[in-house]
Scaffold this active site. Structure first.
Site, mmCIF file in Angstrom:
data_model
loop_
_atom_site.group_PDB
_atom_site.id
_atom_site.type_symbol
_atom_site.label_atom_id
_atom_site.label_comp_id
_atom_site.label_asym_id
_atom_site.label_seq_id
_atom_site.Cartn_x
_atom_site.Cartn_y
_atom_site.Cartn_z
ATOM 1 N N TYR A 108 0.992 -1.201 0.100
ATOM 2 C CA TYR A 108 0.022 0.108 -0.133
ATOM 3 C C TYR A 108 0.943 1.223 -0.176
ATOM 4 O O TYR A 108 0.330 2.273 -0.439
ATOM 5 C CB TYR A 108 -1.188 0.137 1.370
ATOM 6 N N LYS A 137 3.221 -15.530 1.839
ATOM 7 C CA LYS A 137 3.498 -16.111 0.464
ATOM 8 C C LYS A 137 4.890 -16.400 0.109
ATOM 9 O O LYS A 137 5.401 -16.035 -0.589
ATOM 10 C CB LYS A 137 2.568 -15.367 -0.532
ATOM 11 N N ASP A 195 -3.351 -18.061 0.017
ATOM 12 C CA ASP A 195 -4.029 -18.800 -0.876
ATOM 13 C C ASP A 195 -4.943 -19.892 -0.137
ATOM 14 O O ASP A 195 -6.090 -20.053 -0.202
ATOM 15 C CB ASP A 195 -3.514 -19.224 -2.272
ATOM 16 N N ASP A 243 -6.154 -6.859 4.065
ATOM 17 C CA ASP A 243 -7.448 -6.277 3.354
ATOM 18 C C ASP A 243 -8.380 -7.372 2.823
ATOM 19 O O ASP A 243 -9.633 -7.463 3.054
ATOM 20 C CB ASP A 243 -6.902 -5.478 2.484
ATOM 21 N N ASP A 292 -12.064 -9.256 4.866
ATOM 22 C CA ASP A 292 -13.522 -9.179 4.133
ATOM 23 C C ASP A 292 -14.074 -10.448 4.167
ATOM 24 O O ASP A 292 -15.073 -10.672 4.289
ATOM 25 C CB ASP A 292 -13.258 -8.666 2.678
#
Ligand code: IPM
Ligand code: MG
Length: 364
Positions: A142, A193, A225, A249, A253
C-alpha cells in the site's frame, strides 16, 4: 472524572447516519461511567473534497493527531471514483493511518448466534467462529516505493507497486499479534506467501523470531491462498491471524462475510502504545442505501466499544455495549441487511433506539 477528546469523521454515504447512532450510545456511556467525552466533528473523504477539493485537510489531520481517539464512518462513493488517485476519498484513510502511525489493525470476525442463518455458509461451518485478524496497516504494498504508472518509449505503459517490509515493521506487528493471542486462545497463524515472495519469507522468519518470546502461543504459518480456502472450509480452526497490509485487506473481508453481514463488524487501528487510535466499521459507505436511513449502525456502535476498551481502558463499558448489541439481536431487531423472516425490521435510528433501551434495561 475522566475526560477524552474524540474526533468524529462521519465521511460519506451512510457514514453520517451510523456515526450519529454511535455517538448517541457514547453519550449513554458518559452518563453512566462518569466520563466526559468532548466530540468534535469534521469532514473527511468525498465530503471534504466537495467542500475544499481535498479528502483530508491539514487542520483535520492535526485534530486527529490531537484527539484521544478518532471515530470514522466511511469514505468514498461513485461520485469521486473518476478522480486521480492522489485526491480520492480513500487517500484520506491511508493518510490518517500513516500519519497517526496506526500500524495495528484489529478486525474481529465473530459469528453472532442469532444471525447465523444470514450467513451464506452452512450453520455447522460457522457456528462458534470467533477470529481476530491483525492486519499490518502502514506498510507493505500500500505504501511501498517505487509506485506509479509510467509510459515507456514504445508508448505502452508500465504499472508498478512495491511489496516491502523491514524487520522493525514486521517485529512490531508480530509482537502485537502475540500479545493479542496471549489474551485469547493462544493460537496464532501468520499468513504469507513465502513460497513465492522474498519479502514474505522475511516476514515468516521475523515472526518466528518474535515468537521465541511467547512460548505459550502455538504459532503456525499458512500461505495466503490456502488461508482464503481454509476460511470458508473450516474457519473454526483459527483464533488469531496476523498478516501484511494487502493480504489483510482481502482476508478480513472474507472473514467478515463468515459472520453473515459485513454490517456487524467493528475495527480498531492503533499506534504504538495506543497513543493514537482510529475506530471504524469495516464496511464501506454503501452509496446504494445512503440517505435512506436504513443502514445498520451496529458495527459503528461496536467500534465505540473497541474505543472504550483499547483507548480509554473502560472494559466494563465496552462489555456493556457489546451485551446490549447481543440482546437487541436476541430480541429480533434487524436492519434490512440482516433481516430474515419473522424478525422485527427496523431502520438505523430505531436500531440505535433499541440499543439505548437495552443499555438501560441492563442496568436496572
Ligand atoms: C479497508 C478498505 C481500505 C483499504 C480502502 C477503502 C482504502 O478496503 O479498510 O479495508 O484497502 O485498506
Ligand atoms: Mg478492505
Amino acid at each position: 472524572m475522566k475526560k477524552y477528546n474524540i474526533l468524529a469523521l462521519p465521511g460519506d454515504g451512510i457514514g453520517p447516519e451510523i456515526v450519529n447512532e454511535a455517538l448517541r450510545v457514547l453519550g449513554k456511556v458518559a452518563a453512566r461511567f462518569d466520563a466526559e467525552f468532548t466530540v468534535n466533528a469534521a469532514l473527511v473523504g468525498g465530503a471534504s473534497i466537495d467542500q475544499s477539493g481535498m479528502p483530508l485537510m491539514p487542520e483535520v489531520l492535526a485534530a486527529a493527531i490531537d484527539a484521544d481517539a478518532v471515530l470514522l464512518g466511511a469514505v468514498g462513493g461513485p461520485k469521486w471514483e473518476a478522480m486521480d488517485y492522489s485526491i480520492r476519498p480513500e487517500r484520506a484513510l491511508l493518510a490518517l493511518r500513516k500519519e497517526l502511525g496506526l500500524f495495528v489493525n484489529l478486525r474481529p470476525a465473530k459469528v453472532y448466534g442469532p444471525l447465523i442463518d444470514s450467513s451464506t455458509l452452512k450453520r455447522e461451518v460457522i457456528e462458534g467462529v470467533d477470529i481476530m485478524v491483525l492486519r499490518e496497516l502502514t506498510g507493505g504494498i500500500y505504501f511501498g516505493e517505487p509506485r506509479g504508472v509510467e509510459t515507456l518509449p514504445d508508448g505502452t505503459e508500465r504499472g508498478i507497486n512495491t511489496y516491502v517490509y523491514t524487520t522493525p515493521e514486521i517485529e512490531r506487528i508480530a509482537r502485537a499479534a502475540f500479545e493479542v493471542a496471549m489474551k485469547r486462545g493462544k493460537r496464532l497463524t501468520s499468513i504469507d506467501k513465502a513460497n513465492v515472495l522474498e519479502a514474505t519469507e522475511l516476514w515468516r522468519k521475523v515472526v518466528i523470531e518474535v515468537g521465541k518470546d511467547y512460548p505459550e502461543v502455538e504459532l503456525s504459518h499458512m500461505y495466503v491462498d490456502n488461508c482464503a480456502m481454509q476460511l470458508v472450509r473450516n474457519p473454526g480452526q483459527f483464533d488469531v491471524l496476523v498478516t501484511g497490509n494487502m493480504f489483510g485487506d482481502i482476508i478480513s473481508d472474507e472473514a467478515a462475510m463468515l459472520t453473515g453481514s459485513i454490517g456487524m463488524l467493528p475495527s480498531a487501528s492503533l499506534s504504538a502504545g495506543n497513543k493514537h487510535a482510529m475506530y471504524e466499521p469495516i464496511h464501506g459507505s454503501a452509496p446504494d442505501i445512503a440517505g435512506q436511513g436504513i443502514a445498520n449502525p451496529l458495527a459503528t456502535i461496536l467500534s465505540v466499544a473497541m474505543m472504550l476498551r483499547y483507548s480509554f481502558n473502560m472494559e466494563d463499558a465496552a462489555v456493556w455495549l457489546e451485551s446490549a448489541v447481543d440482546d437487541v439481536l436476541d430480541k429480533g431487531y434487524r436492519t434490512p441487511d440482516i433481516f430474515t423472516e419473522g424478525m422485527r425490521k427496523v431502520n438505523c435510528t430505531e436500531m440505535g433506539d433499541a440499543v439505548l433501551a437495552e443499555l438501560e434495561a441492563l442496568v436496572s
